[in-house]
Design a protein around this motif. Structure first.
Motif, PDB file in Angstrom:
ATOM      1  N   GLN A   1      36.762   7.627  31.445  1.00 16.96           N
ATOM      2  CA  GLN A   1      36.699   7.072  32.795  1.00 16.96           C
ATOM      3  C   GLN A   1      36.465   8.225  33.756  1.00 16.96           C
ATOM      4  O   GLN A   1      37.260   9.150  33.834  1.00 16.96           O
ATOM      5  CB  GLN A   1      38.001   6.359  33.128  1.00 16.96           C
ATOM      6  CG  GLN A   1      38.003   5.709  34.485  1.00 16.96           C
ATOM      7  CD  GLN A   1      39.298   4.945  34.724  1.00 16.96           C
ATOM      8  OE1 GLN A   1      40.150   4.860  33.861  1.00 16.96           O
ATOM      9  NE2 GLN A   1      39.437   4.410  35.909  1.00 16.96           N
ATOM     10  N   THR A   2      35.359   8.173  34.469  1.00 17.00           N
ATOM     11  CA  THR A   2      35.027   9.251  35.399  1.00 17.00           C
ATOM     12  C   THR A   2      34.901   8.694  36.812  1.00 17.00           C
ATOM     13  O   THR A   2      34.751   7.483  37.014  1.00 17.00           O
ATOM     14  CB  THR A   2      33.692   9.916  35.013  1.00 17.00           C
ATOM     15  OG1 THR A   2      32.644   8.951  35.142  1.00 17.00           O
ATOM     16  CG2 THR A   2      33.727  10.453  33.598  1.00 17.00           C
ATOM     17  N   ALA A   3      34.951   9.581  37.783  1.00 15.65           N
ATOM     18  CA  ALA A   3      34.790   9.179  39.182  1.00 15.65           C
ATOM     19  C   ALA A   3      33.404   8.592  39.416  1.00 15.65           C
ATOM     20  O   ALA A   3      33.234   7.675  40.227  1.00 15.65           O
ATOM     21  CB  ALA A   3      35.036  10.373  40.098  1.00 15.65           C
ATOM     22  N   GLU A   4      32.415   9.108  38.709  1.00 13.26           N
ATOM     23  CA  GLU A   4      31.043   8.606  38.851  1.00 13.26           C
ATOM     24  C   GLU A   4      30.936   7.148  38.380  1.00 13.26           C
ATOM     25  O   GLU A   4      30.325   6.318  39.050  1.00 13.26           O
ATOM     26  CB  GLU A   4      30.109   9.498  38.032  1.00 13.26           C
ATOM     27  CG  GLU A   4      28.643   9.131  38.140  1.00 13.26           C
ATOM     28  CD  GLU A   4      27.791  10.082  37.301  1.00 13.26           C
ATOM     29  OE1 GLU A   4      26.946   9.580  36.550  1.00 13.26           O
ATOM     30  OE2 GLU A   4      27.987  11.302  37.427  1.00 13.26           O
ATOM     31  N   ILE A   5      31.553   6.841  37.240  1.00  9.82           N
ATOM     32  CA  ILE A   5      31.539   5.460  36.732  1.00  9.82           C
ATOM     33  C   ILE A   5      32.299   4.548  37.685  1.00  9.82           C
ATOM     34  O   ILE A   5      31.854   3.443  37.995  1.00  9.82           O
ATOM     35  CB  ILE A   5      32.118   5.408  35.307  1.00  9.82           C
ATOM     36  CG1 ILE A   5      31.168   6.101  34.327  1.00  9.82           C
ATOM     37  CG2 ILE A   5      32.365   3.966  34.873  1.00  9.82           C
ATOM     38  CD1 ILE A   5      31.699   6.223  32.911  1.00  9.82           C
ATOM     39  N   GLU A   6      33.459   4.996  38.174  1.00  8.18           N
ATOM     40  CA  GLU A   6      34.239   4.195  39.124  1.00  8.18           C
ATOM     41  C   GLU A   6      33.440   3.924  40.398  1.00  8.18           C
ATOM     42  O   GLU A   6      33.472   2.825  40.952  1.00  8.18           O
ATOM     43  CB  GLU A   6      35.549   4.898  39.472  1.00  8.18           C
ATOM     44  CG  GLU A   6      36.562   4.872  38.362  1.00  8.18           C
ATOM     45  CD  GLU A   6      36.981   3.467  38.009  1.00  8.18           C
ATOM     46  OE1 GLU A   6      37.339   2.691  38.916  1.00  8.18           O
ATOM     47  OE2 GLU A   6      36.942   3.137  36.813  1.00  8.18           O
ATOM     48  N   LYS A   7      32.727   4.930  40.866  1.00 11.36           N
ATOM     49  CA  LYS A   7      31.910   4.778  42.080  1.00 11.36           C
ATOM     50  C   LYS A   7      30.851   3.701  41.868  1.00 11.36           C
ATOM     51  O   LYS A   7      30.629   2.852  42.726  1.00 11.36           O
ATOM     52  CB  LYS A   7      31.250   6.105  42.433  1.00 11.36           C
ATOM     53  CG  LYS A   7      30.348   6.037  43.638  1.00 11.36           C
ATOM     54  CD  LYS A   7      29.678   7.378  43.893  1.00 11.36           C
ATOM     55  CE  LYS A   7      28.643   7.243  44.989  1.00 11.36           C
ATOM     56  NZ  LYS A   7      27.839   8.459  45.128  1.00 11.36           N
ATOM     57  N   MET A   8      30.188   3.715  40.713  1.00 11.46           N
ATOM     58  CA  MET A   8      29.149   2.713  40.433  1.00 11.46           C
ATOM     59  C   MET A   8      29.744   1.312  40.367  1.00 11.46           C
ATOM     60  O   MET A   8      29.156   0.355  40.867  1.00 11.46           O
ATOM     61  CB  MET A   8      28.418   3.056  39.141  1.00 11.46           C
ATOM     62  CG  MET A   8      27.622   4.362  39.222  1.00 11.46           C
ATOM     63  SD  MET A   8      26.488   4.464  40.625  1.00 11.46           S
ATOM     64  CE  MET A   8      25.376   3.137  40.270  1.00 11.46           C
TER      65      MET A   8
ATOM     66  N   SER B   1      36.906  -5.102  45.213  1.00  5.40           N
ATOM     67  CA  SER B   1      37.710  -5.523  44.081  1.00  5.40           C
ATOM     68  C   SER B   1      38.234  -4.299  43.352  1.00  5.40           C
ATOM     69  O   SER B   1      37.663  -3.218  43.430  1.00  5.40           O
ATOM     70  CB  SER B   1      36.885  -6.373  43.126  1.00  5.40           C
ATOM     71  OG  SER B   1      35.874  -5.598  42.528  1.00  5.40           O
ATOM     72  N   SER B   2      39.332  -4.490  42.672  1.00  6.01           N
ATOM     73  CA  SER B   2      39.927  -3.395  41.907  1.00  6.01           C
ATOM     74  C   SER B   2      39.289  -3.354  40.524  1.00  6.01           C
ATOM     75  O   SER B   2      39.259  -4.341  39.818  1.00  6.01           O
ATOM     76  CB  SER B   2      41.422  -3.615  41.781  1.00  6.01           C
ATOM     77  OG  SER B   2      41.977  -2.645  40.918  1.00  6.01           O
ATOM     78  N   THR B   3      38.767  -2.211  40.133  1.00  5.53           N
ATOM     79  CA  THR B   3      38.160  -2.079  38.822  1.00  5.53           C
ATOM     80  C   THR B   3      39.054  -1.304  37.869  1.00  5.53           C
ATOM     81  O   THR B   3      38.628  -0.889  36.824  1.00  5.53           O
ATOM     82  CB  THR B   3      36.783  -1.385  38.916  1.00  5.53           C
ATOM     83  OG1 THR B   3      36.971  -0.120  39.553  1.00  5.53           O
ATOM     84  CG2 THR B   3      35.795  -2.235  39.665  1.00  5.53           C
ATOM     85  N   GLN B   4      40.289  -1.092  38.247  1.00  3.34           N
ATOM     86  CA  GLN B   4      41.202  -0.348  37.376  1.00  3.34           C
ATOM     87  C   GLN B   4      42.075  -1.293  36.607  1.00  3.34           C
ATOM     88  O   GLN B   4      42.454  -2.307  36.997  1.00  3.34           O
ATOM     89  CB  GLN B   4      42.068   0.597  38.187  1.00  3.34           C
ATOM     90  CG  GLN B   4      41.222   1.651  38.871  1.00  3.34           C
ATOM     91  CD  GLN B   4      42.106   2.662  39.594  1.00  3.34           C
ATOM     92  OE1 GLN B   4      43.312   2.653  39.470  1.00  3.34           O
ATOM     93  NE2 GLN B   4      41.477   3.523  40.362  1.00  3.34           N
TER      94      GLN B   4
END
Length: 84
Positions: A66-73, A81-84
């Motif tokens: 899980q990276t910040a880049e994937i979370e950003k996308m 929405s929460s993606t975590q």
């Protein structure tokens, strides 16, 4: 008393076997797990198996870590929405 115990064991066995044999339909599962919709009676469901799907490839939305880049996308794709 012994007859009552035997009867209860038989009833339990029948219920147990029946619960293993009986499976809910797709429509019953959707009604239990989804919100009501006026179009739900018009929807037809079918099973499909996706072949050659590799979830370990790196893409904009998937990766082994899980990276910040994937979370950003994901946050761009699903704002608010929460993606975590």
């Amino acid at each position: 008393m012994c007859i009552l115990n035997i009867a209860m064991i038989l009833v339990s066995a029948v219920i147990g076997i029946w619960s293993l044999v009986m499976e809910p339909s797709d429509v019953q599962c959707v009604r239990q797990s989804s919100s009501w919709s006026p179009a739900s009676n018009q929807v037809e469901y079918y099973w499909e198996t996706f072949e050659d799907v590799n979830f370990f490839i790196k893409s904009l939305y998937l990766g082994l870590d899980q990276t910040a880049e994937i979370e950003k996308m994901w946050n761009i794709l699903l704002p608010g929405s929460s993606t975590q």
